[in-house]
Design an enzyme around this catalytic site. Structure first.
Site, mmCIF file in Angstrom:
data_model
loop_
_atom_site.group_PDB
_atom_site.id
_atom_site.type_symbol
_atom_site.label_atom_id
_atom_site.label_comp_id
_atom_site.label_asym_id
_atom_site.label_seq_id
_atom_site.Cartn_x
_atom_site.Cartn_y
_atom_site.Cartn_z
ATOM 1 N N LYS A 1 0.857 -1.187 0.000
ATOM 2 C CA LYS A 1 0.000 0.000 0.000
ATOM 3 C C LYS A 1 0.894 1.238 0.000
ATOM 4 O O LYS A 1 1.737 1.399 0.873
ATOM 5 C CB LYS A 1 -0.901 -0.025 1.244
ATOM 6 C CG LYS A 1 -1.825 1.178 1.382
ATOM 7 C CD LYS A 1 -2.849 0.946 2.500
ATOM 8 C CE LYS A 1 -3.643 2.211 2.784
ATOM 9 N NZ LYS A 1 -4.687 1.997 3.802
ATOM 10 N N ASP B 1 -13.474 2.937 10.659
ATOM 11 C CA ASP B 1 -13.855 3.263 9.285
ATOM 12 C C ASP B 1 -14.413 2.047 8.556
ATOM 13 O O ASP B 1 -13.890 1.639 7.513
ATOM 14 C CB ASP B 1 -12.620 3.802 8.553
ATOM 15 C CG ASP B 1 -12.996 4.510 7.262
ATOM 16 O OD1 ASP B 1 -14.183 4.857 7.082
ATOM 17 O OD2 ASP B 1 -12.099 4.712 6.421
#
Ligand SMILES: Nc1ncnc2c1ncn2[C@@H]1O[C@H](COP(=O)(O)OP(=O)(O)OP(=O)(O)O)[C@@H](O)[C@H]1O
Ligand SMILES: [Fe+2]
Ligand SMILES: [Fe+2]
Lengths: 427, 356
Positions: A149, A282
């Site tokens: 990432k 989230d």
């Protein structure tokens, strides 16, 4: 592009989009009023769709904070018109990626080595690109498949600019609209979150911490990190595969018992929020994958710990007490719970808090609270709070309410319910 | 003799006596109230005689009642002697945890109102008019739910246990792991396996829920005795009189719960259940007895081992001085009642009283 120019460009593009959207709504209204027609009778679907498309295109081009905002809109199917929800929910993980050259620069400068020294293979096309980062599949020298990432190179800067322009636009809009929505608290909230999300070392730490919670509980899996290869802007982790939690058809086709999705997911989040006091804040659908566990029961992979949060001692119990007192509509118990959670009113006017609770409960389907913080209820609460500037709401509560409301959005998509009280009993 | 009334409206089943003064737990308003200085349970004015009438009808028909022998009821862990000893040694946390957990579980009793009932007309051969079964969703479940969780401004058992804890232990700290332990720590929830797949899911689930709650309510009798003794003990309680009284009020309130669940399950025993496809029938007694025995055995025997290890850890965690911790732990163990479930694995349980 030089910084200043880039900044101007971004600000004007965002401003232009906002203006178009606003005019598309206001224009016909003015026209209808002028012609003596009822503006509420007009079919707005075409206009919603046009606006949603433009917002989406701007967000895709600009990335950064705009995408975050779109994500929020995209999960609130009960508040925003369906045209927005279906268009903007695509912001989750289907963003066009940056060129590989840019990505390589970030990886090499973060690891201090040429990419080929660390990785045996590195796929040049991203498997996903989201608001702040994109993800590539790669192979380490020992053959392990990993997901990498990588933060977009100039993201820090972009976010500063976007926040600045959004504030300006919000201020201008508020001057023009007679009946303005107050966007500023939303912007403040976003800014806080984004700051936390930009340091990937924090994200790795958070993922590790939540993994310990699910050590003896196969229900939740968190990709293992390759710590030596993680830094502020890059994460190298175990490559995982699963089905996005809202893809009901795919889940059914895989032979996974979909009826257990929400009960188990809620249980996992209860465990984090109510019992453990540290949670993934989230839970949008792009961050939750489903795999097939024992006997076809669903298990989950949680991704993206960019927004994870510690809760103060006793906070989980406070949330539980609040839900419980709302269920029985016991006002004095509700007040105790609100205060335990850190809600404050200027001049100690308890009625304001009760009033907020009444409005929330009034927005639930059955007119009573049964354990699910639906999106409508959470929104109603934030509306009520905004209208009552005497109330001070603890940030932790905002995050918890948002998480429950995201989960409720997922439940809604699946045709199930996100009942937190039900999911609390012994397994 | 005029035959007793057997049909009631929800309003009747939830109607209240005219109390002279309300019940308070500290400064928290609770339900029920006093008449002639006697505590009277909430929503009992009609509910009490109604349950009595259904029960009388059942026994007159010669039907036995479901019943749990005292010997099957596991003692609360830690027992009174053990809990008192810990408190005298300054370890209040285990007791505070127990009382808090009890209060939460009592509150969850309100979920009984969410039980989705089967279509009794279609799924039971015999007529059900004039039974407790026919009144489950006409006031019995709702009254029960309100008794447990409270309703509007009146606290229920949840708040009464909290008050008893706070009064008796002088607002103790509530351990941070209450909810974690309640959720069963490690394990994840799984889908319950069907026991009688041919019956409708609602029928099976209704029997399971009622049986489960009846078992919990019956086991609670020992919890009340434990808490009244401990919180009423002036050596360890800050307000022995009030704390014990609050628990006593909860105890008094539970009687109608045990009674109506007993009557309803026993009524079902005497009837014939129809499978979902309408092609097969089951004796109610076979189904109810099987499910009830299974749950009873399960809840009675999945007890202490783990709880015991945890408490040992807690003693050692809380007492710094290792030698003292060892001493306390030894003495604590010596007070253990050593209870085990008295029925062997393949032996049948005694779960019925003979018809009167
Ligand atoms: N370990 C992994 N294995 C496989 N795919 C992954 C992995 N980590 C991330 N992905 C893919 O990349 C996508 C984006 O990852 P992630 O959510 O971490 O990025 P993000 O920029 O924080 O996104 P956002 O902020 O929009 O949620 C995921 O939705 C998933 O499809
Ligand atoms: Fe109770
Ligand atoms: Fe009860």
């Amino acid at each position: 592009m030089p910084k200043l120019l880039n900044r101007l460009h971004r600000a004007s593009r965002i401003g232009y989009t906002a203006l178009c959207v606003w005019l598309r709504y206001k224009g016909p209204q003015w026209w209808d009023r002028f012609r003596g027609n009822d503006p509420d009778a007009r079919d707005m679907r075409g206009i919603h769709q046009k606006n949603a498309d433009q917002v989406f295109n701007t967000a895709v081009a600009m990335r950064g904070m705009l995408i975050k905002m779109c994500q929020i809109v995209g999960t609130r199917s009960d508040v925003f018109p369906p045209e927005y929800v279906s268009t903007l929910s695509k912001c989750h993980d289907q963003m066009p990626a940056r060129a590989f050259d840019e990505v390589r620069d970030v990886v090499e400068s973060e690891l201090g080595k040429p990419i080929g020294e660390v990785f045996a293979e590195f796929s040049e096309t991203a498997i996903a690109s989201a608001s702040l980062a994109q993800v590539h599949k790669a192979k380490l020298q020992d053959g392990t498949t990993v997901a990498v990432k990588i933060q977009y190179p100039d993201i820090d800067h972009i976010i500063q600019t976007d926040l600045f322009s959004s504030r300006r636009i919000a201020a201008i809009y508020q001057r023009f609209d007679k009946n303005p929505m107050d966007f500023l608290p939303l912007l403040d909230e976003l800014q806080r979150h984004l700051r936390m999300e930009l340091d990937f070392r924090r994200e790795v730490e958070s993922g590790d911490k939540i993994r310990t919670l699910f050590e003896d509980d196969r229900i939740v899996h968190i990709p293992e990190f390759h710590h030596a290869l993680c830094s502020r802007r890059v994460i190298v982790m175990e490559f995982v595969e699963g089905i996005k939690v809202t893809e009901k058809d795919e889940i059914d086709a895989a032979g996974i018992d979909a009826s257990m999705l929400m009960p188990r997911l809620m249980r996992a989040f209860n465990k984090m929020i109510l019992a453990f006091g540290f949670f993934h804040a989230d839970p949008h659908p792009g961050n939750i994958l489903v795999t097939k566990g024992d006997g076809g029961s669903p298990e989950f992979i949680l991704l993206d710990f960019g927004l994870a949060k510690d809760l103060p001692d006793g906070f989980g119990m406070g949330i539980f007490e609040l839900m419980f007192s709302m269920m029985t509509f016991n006002e004095s118990a509700m007040l105790r719970a609100f205060k335990e959670l850190g809600f404050k009113t200027k001049n100690d006017d308890d009625n304001t808090l009760i009033h907020i609770a009444r409005r929330m409960v009034g927005r639930s389907d059955s007119g009573s609270f049964q354990g699910e913080f639906t999106e409508e209820m959470t929104d109603e609460m934030f509306d009520a709070i905004r209208e009552n500037p005497v109330v001070e709401v603890p940030t932790d509560f905002v995050l918890v309410a948002r998480a429950f409301s995201l989960l409720s959005g997922i439940a809604h998509t699946l045709g199930q319910s996100a009942n937190a009280l039900d999911a609390l009993g012994p397994g | 003799m005029k035959s007793a009334q057997l049909e009631y409206s929800p309003e009747e089943l939830m109607s209240e006596d005219s109390y002279e003064s309300p019940l308070y737990g500290g400064d928290v308003l609770c339900h029920g109230g006093y008449i002639n200085d006697q505590y009277i349970s909430p929503r009992g004015k009609v509910r009490r005689p109604a349950i009595e009438a259904w029960r009388t009808r059942l026994t007159e028909e010669g039907q036995p009642l479901i019943h749990v022998p005292d010997a099957y009821v596991p003692p609360h862990y830690p027992n009174y002697e053990q809990a008192k000893y810990l408190m005298k040694e300054g370890l209040v946390q285990p007791v505070s945890r127990s009382l808090t957990t009890i209060s939460i579980l009592e509150g969850f009793g309100a979920r009984i109102r969410d039980v989705a009932l089967p279509d009794f007309d279609k799924e039971v051969v015999e007529d059900l008019s004039g039974t407790a079964l026919a009144h489950l969703d006409k006031g019995l479940f709702e009254a029960h739910a309100r008794d447990e969780a409270g309703h509007r401004d009146q606290g229920g058992h949840k708040q009464m246990w909290e008050a008893a804890r706070d009064v008796g232990l002088d607002k103790p700290n509530i351990p941070g792991d209450v909810l974690m332990r309640l959720m069963g720590g490690g394990t994840s929830n799984r889908k319950a396996e069907r026991i009688y797949p041919e019956l409708s899911a609602q029928m099976e689930q209704t029997i399971i829920s009622m049986a489960n709650i009846l078992v919990v309510e019956t086991f609670a009798e020992d919890v009340f005795a434990w808490a009244m003794e401990l919180l009423g003990d002036e050596e360890v309680s800050a307000d022995p009189k009030l704390a014990a009284h609050l628990v006593d009020c909860v105890r008094i309130d539970e009687k109608p719960h045990v009674d109506y669940l007993t009557v309803a399950l026993s009524e079902l025993r005497g009837r014939t259940l129809i499978s979902q496809d309408g092609k097969k029938t089951f004796e109610g007694s076979e189904v109810v007895d099987h499910i009830f025995s299974r749950l009873l055995r399960g809840s009675a025997s999945n007890r202490p081992k783990e709880a015991r290890e945890r408490l040992q850890q807690e003693i050692h965690g809380q007492i710094q001085d290792a030698r003292r911790a060892e001493k306390v732990s030894k003495h604590f163990e010596s007070l253990d009642s050593g209870w085990t479930f008295p029925v062997a694995k393949d032996e049948q349980l005694e779960i019925l009283t003979k018809a009167a």
